[in-house]
Design an enzyme around this catalytic site. Sequence first.
Site, PDB file in Angstrom:
ATOM      1  N   HIS A 469       0.826  -1.213   0.000  1.00 25.17           N
ATOM      2  CA  HIS A 469       0.000   0.000   0.000  1.00 25.17           C
ATOM      3  C   HIS A 469       0.858   1.260   0.000  1.00 25.17           C
ATOM      4  CE1 HIS A 469       0.698   0.996   4.267  1.00 25.17           C
ATOM      5  NE2 HIS A 469       0.450  -0.260   4.582  1.00 25.17           N
ATOM      6  N   CYS A 485       3.245  -4.496   6.737  1.00 27.47           N
ATOM      7  CA  CYS A 485       2.886  -4.298   5.334  1.00 27.47           C
ATOM      8  C   CYS A 485       4.089  -3.807   4.529  1.00 27.47           C
ATOM      9  CB  CYS A 485       1.744  -3.286   5.215  1.00 27.47           C
ATOM     10  SG  CYS A 485       0.124  -3.973   5.646  1.00 27.47           S
TER      11      CYS A 485
END
Length: 526
Positions: A469, A485
Site C-alpha cells: 500500500h 505491510c
Amino acid sequence: MRHGSPFVTALSQVLLLGAALGAGEGCKRSSSAQADGGEANAEGGAEATEANGAGKATLTDADGGAPPWSGPVLYAFGAIAPIFSATEWPPKDPSKTSDDRKDVIRLGYFRRGEKVAVKPDPIKKANCEGGWYELVTGGFVCGKFATVDPNHKELKTAPHAPFIDRDLPFDYGLNLTPGTPLYRRVPLKAERKTFEKTLAIGKGVKSSDIAKKLKADGEEVPAYLKGADDAKTHVGFDDLKGESSLVAERMLKGFYLALDKKVDGSSGSFWHTASGYYAPKDHLIVHETKKEFEGIDFTAPGETRKLPLAFIVSPRARECNVEGPKVTRHEKIDRFTILQLTGKREVVDNRNYWETDKGFYVRDIDAAIVTGPSKPPADLTPGEKWIDVDLRRQSLVALEGEKPVYATIVSTGRHDDDPAKDHRTVEGSFRVREKHVTTTMDGDAAADGTYRIEDVPWVMYFEKSYALHGAFWHSMFGREKSHGCVNIIPHDARRIFLWAGPVLPEGWHGVKATKDNPGTRVIVHK
C-alpha cells in the site's frame, strides 16, 4: 508520468475498463474502516456545499479518449454498496443453501457518494426492495444500498469520490491535539466550549499540564489526557469512544484523517471528513504532498536504465573510490538519487561497495540495491504479471514474464527481539486477494501505542492483513519501518495498484480476486 510508456498505457486501460470482470498480523485494517460517519448535517450554521459529482450523470475515462457514459448512474448512499455476482445474497454456508445462491459471491463494493454506470431498469425480485441494478462493468447491486437519484437526501453530505488520477485519493489531516473530538454535525458555540474545554489550545499550553491540573482539582482526567500525562498509560480505542450523541469519538495526537471539504459555521471552521464526521480545523494540519522520488519505468520511451540500480537512502552517502583495501570518500550524494550500477562489487572490511556507471562506488549501507529476482517462479506463464519484494534489499520489482517493467524501493516490517514489537513481513508466494482504493488501518496494541490512519491509499492485500500500500506519513523507504505491510511511496503505489490484478472496474472502491479476475502473484523473500 511519462506518456507513451506501455506500463502507463496499461494503467490507462485499467481506468477505461469496459466489462473487466467477465459477467492477523501485518497492517491492521480497521474493523470500522467502511463504517458510515453517522447522520452529519449542517446544524450550527454550517455552509456545506453539494457533494462532488452529484447530479452529473456522466462517467469519463482517465485520459478523455472515450466518450462519456450517458446512461443511468447509480450512487451509493449507504456506508458501502456491495456488488454481487448475481441477483441473490451470498450464503454464509454454500453447502446449506439453494442452488440459486450457492455460487453467489461478493465481487466488490463502492462507497457512499461514489457512482457507477448501470443498465436501465432494475430487476425486480422479492429478495431486494427497490430491485437489483446491473452494472455496466458486471455485477449486481441491491437498491437498498444505492439510488439513481442524484438528489437523494443521503447524498447531500456525502464526501467526494477519491481522486483516482492523483498520487493521493484524498487530502489528509494530521491531528495535533490529544482528545480532538469528531462531531456528528457541526456543533454550536456552547457545545464546542463544553466538549473542547480540556484540549490544549494556545501557544505553550500542554495536554500534560491540563491533566495535572484536573488531577490536582480532584476532577476526572479523560483517557486521552492520561496518555499525555504518563507515557506508560495505554489508551485504546474503547477509551476514545464519544461521550455523547454529538461526539462520535476522540482522537489521539498523530491520528490521520481523510479530508472531504472545509465547512464554515458560526462556531468556527471544520473539516468534513471522508468518513462523514466534522473535525475542528484548528487542531489539524493538512499533509503537504511531496514526491521525493519515483521508481523507474523500464518501458518508458527513452529510458535506458536497467537493473541493477542503487537508490540512495542515507543522508550521509558519498561517492567512493576503491583501490585495493583503501577506500576514500568524496562528493556527497543526495538522498533518493538513483544510480545505474555496473554489477561489479568490491568488498573492503566486510563492507560491500557497488560500482556505478559514473566510475565511483557507493557503500551498501548508504543505498538500497535493487537487483531484481534471481529467477522467476517455475510455473510462471509467458508474460504473466508478478511482483517481487526483496526484504533484504527493501526493493520491489514489477515484472511481466521475465521482463522487469517497474522498480522502486519500499519499507517493510520492522524486526525486533521483543515478540510484541516484532512486525517482520511474511515471506512466501501469494496472490493479491483484494484491492481497495483506500481503507482505514489502525491498531491499539500496548507495545506500539494506538494509531489510526484513515483511508490508507492503494491497498493490495495478499495474505491475511499483510498488504502492499501507499504510505504518505513517512519517507523511510529503503529501510524497515512498517507494522508488517509493504509501504510504497504513493506515486509508485498508485501505478502498481492500477497495473496489478484483480482489475478494479471504474467507479468501484474495492474488488476481490476471482477466477475470471485473478490477483497478481506476489513473491516476498530475503
